[in-house]
Design an enzyme around this catalytic site. Structure first.
Site, PDB file in Angstrom:
ATOM      1  CE  LYS A 153      30.636  -5.359  -4.728  1.00  0.00           C
ATOM      2  NZ  LYS A 153      30.745  -4.180  -3.863  1.00  0.00           N
ATOM      3  NE  ARG A 192      26.153   1.692  -0.778  1.00  0.00           N
ATOM      4  CZ  ARG A 192      26.778   0.983  -1.529  1.00  0.00           C
ATOM      5  NH1 ARG A 192      26.420   0.997  -2.663  1.00  0.00           N
ATOM      6  NH2 ARG A 192      27.976   0.479  -1.140  1.00  0.00           N
ATOM      7  CE1 TYR A 206      13.912  -6.246 -35.376  1.00  0.00           C
ATOM      8  CE2 TYR A 206      15.855  -6.668 -34.287  1.00  0.00           C
ATOM      9  CZ  TYR A 206      14.691  -7.008 -34.662  1.00  0.00           C
ATOM     10  OH  TYR A 206      14.371  -8.362 -34.863  1.00  0.00           O
ATOM     11  CG  MET A 210      18.006 -11.552 -28.049  1.00  0.00           C
ATOM     12  SD  MET A 210      16.433 -12.497 -27.931  1.00  0.00           S
ATOM     13  CE  MET A 210      15.453 -11.621 -27.147  1.00  0.00           C
TER      14      MET A 210
HETATM   15  C1  LIG Z   1      31.940  -3.534  -3.933  1.00  0.00           C
HETATM   16  C2  LIG Z   1      32.605  -3.246  -2.757  1.00  0.00           C
HETATM   17  C3  LIG Z   1      34.116  -2.805  -2.743  1.00  0.00           C
HETATM   18  C4  LIG Z   1      34.879  -2.912  -3.784  1.00  0.00           C
HETATM   19  O1  LIG Z   1      34.584  -1.634  -4.677  1.00  0.00           O
HETATM   20  P1  LIG Z   1      35.467  -1.286  -5.881  1.00  0.00           P
HETATM   21  O2  LIG Z   1      34.944   0.077  -6.279  1.00  0.00           O
HETATM   22  O3  LIG Z   1      34.971  -2.275  -7.000  1.00  0.00           O
HETATM   23  O4  LIG Z   1      36.937  -1.423  -5.505  1.00  0.00           O
HETATM   24  C5  LIG Z   1      34.521  -2.311  -1.581  1.00  0.00           C
HETATM   25  N1  LIG Z   1      33.967  -2.258  -0.315  1.00  0.00           N
HETATM   26  C6  LIG Z   1      32.555  -2.727  -0.352  1.00  0.00           C
HETATM   27  C7  LIG Z   1      31.944  -2.588   1.057  1.00  0.00           C
HETATM   28  C8  LIG Z   1      31.920  -2.926  -1.484  1.00  0.00           C
HETATM   29  O5  LIG Z   1      30.517  -3.180  -1.372  1.00  0.00           O
END
Ligand SMILES: *Cc1c(COP(=O)(O)O)cnc(C)c1O
Length: 373
Positions: free
Chosen positions: A35, A130, A258, A306
């Site tokens: 992802k 969640r 800065y 920046m």
């Molecule tokens: C992102 C995600 C993972 C991977 O998590 P890591 O901590 O990066 O290994 C696994 N399962 C779900 C549902 C996720 O959203």
């Protein structure tokens, strides 16, 4: 000439880290979690190093299309399932497996016209709150899915909130593991519960049919600083590097950058690096954040701006204009030994986690694949 900054993607490190997950969970199949554009590494580049995965897990349908365009014919799992009914058409066409975490998604499936029944993973909310069905609603959701002609096999999934740490003096997973086992007891289907932290710390109890390896694949450590990448034998899959484009001599009382956030107390030599927050380097990394210059460890000074940041060269007389600066990842060889700066250390200095830094490398930074080194 372009600015000297670049990100290198180490496909051999990706393959090594994936093999580490495989070794920890030898009887499980492995989702490589890609992802967020493979945690900022780029889906197409990361794919080169992750071909040995059994499947790819992600959220975004456009990213799933990119994987299919690479000719990946194996499993792809949408970790959040579909976002609207017509996404199901793409799932049918691209043969995507998808999570089902709420009643709406079951309603959409029930109305979906498809010749090919879908493979789904029913998600349990085992305590993270969640996504997912509560333990009380889980079996009814399973029965609804099971009755649908649109659904083929039903897998079972949940996600841990504290697999990287202790919680209330416990191991962090016991309460959610118990909730999952109770809610799924007797239900047919493949199970997937482990993220990287669970795979690294609790594989014997969590590596069931599939594990979902994200951050560890990229060489990030979910339980840093309790453990580091050396402890888990993980290698950085990304290097962010640049060069020194300016040098200044400071006298006591002189300030840097800065807000004059750093004041020299003795004579100093500093280098100005072509890297700033517009490249994705964290602005919250204050004086003292570790950095490598020509492979030697030193520190940043003052505020990150920046396009630039300052580093201390006082103890590095041989370094100066044009020297290579490693912001994180693999540095140059020094006295025959490779140098390395874990992204987790930089993240910690900035009050964040390696995940965020990887994902935040800015589009203006050129990316290259570095097979080795
Ligand atoms: C992102 C995600 C993972 C991977 O998590 P890591 O901590 O990066 O290994 C696994 N399962 C779900 C549902 C996720 O959203």
């Amino acid at each position: 000439m372009p600015r000297p900054i670049e990100a290198l993607i180490h496909t051999d490190a990706l393959a090594h880290n994936l093999a580490r997950a495989r070794a920890l969970a030898p009887n499980a199949r492995l989702w490589a979690v890609v992802k967020a554009n493979a945690y900022g590494h780029g889906i197409e580049r990361a794919f080169e190093g992750l071909r040995a995965a059994d499947g790819f897990a992600l959220l975004d349908l456009a990213e799933a299309e990119r994987l299919r365009a690479l000719d990946w014919r194996g499993p792809i799992l949408l970790l959040e399932g579909v976002f609207e009914p017509r996404d199901l058409e793409l799932c049918s066409r691209l043969k995507l497996w998808h999570a089902v975490h709420c009643e709406q998604q079951i309603d959409w499936l029930a109305m979906h016209k498809t010749h090919e029944p879908h493979r789904v993973f029913l998600k349990l909310n085992s305590g993270m709150n969640r996504l997912g069905f509560t333990p009380a609603a889980f079996r009814a959701a399973y029965a609804r899915l099971d009755a649908l002609p649109q659904v083929d096999e039903i897998g079972l999934m949940t996600h841990f909130s504290d697999a990287d740490a202790l919680r209330l003096g416990q191991d962090g997973i016991a309460h959610q593991l118990a909730a999952f086992e109770a809610a799924t007891d007797g239900l047919a289907g493949e199970r997937t519960i482990a993220n990287s932290a669970a795979t690294l710390r609790h594989a014997t109890r969590t590596a069931n049919d599939w594990v979902r390896a994200g951050i560890m694949t990229y060489g990030g450590v979910p339980d840093f600083p309790e453990h580091d990448a050396t402890h888990w034998d993980l290698r950085p899959a990304m290097t962010l590097r640049s060069k020194i484009i300016g040098v200044q001599q400071l006298q006591p009382g002189d300030t840097v950058g800065y807000g004059s956030a750093f004041t020299a107390e003795q004579p100093m030599r500093i280098g100005i690096v072509a890297c700033g927050y517009a490249d994705g380097y964290p602005r919250h990394a204050g004086t003292g954040t570790p950095v490598l210059v020509d492979g030697h460890r030193t520190r940043t000074l003052g505020r990150v701006s920046m396009d630039m940041l300052a580093v201390d060269l006082t103890a590095l007389p041989a370094s100066g204009w044009g020297s290579e600066v490693t912001l994180w990842g693999e540095g140059p060889t020094v006295d025959g030994k490779p140098s390395r700066l874990p992204i987790d250390e930089v993240a910690q200095a900035a009050g964040t986690i390696g995940y965020e830094l990887m994902c935040a490398v800015a589009p203006r930074v050129p990316v290259r694949t570095a097979g080795h080194g």
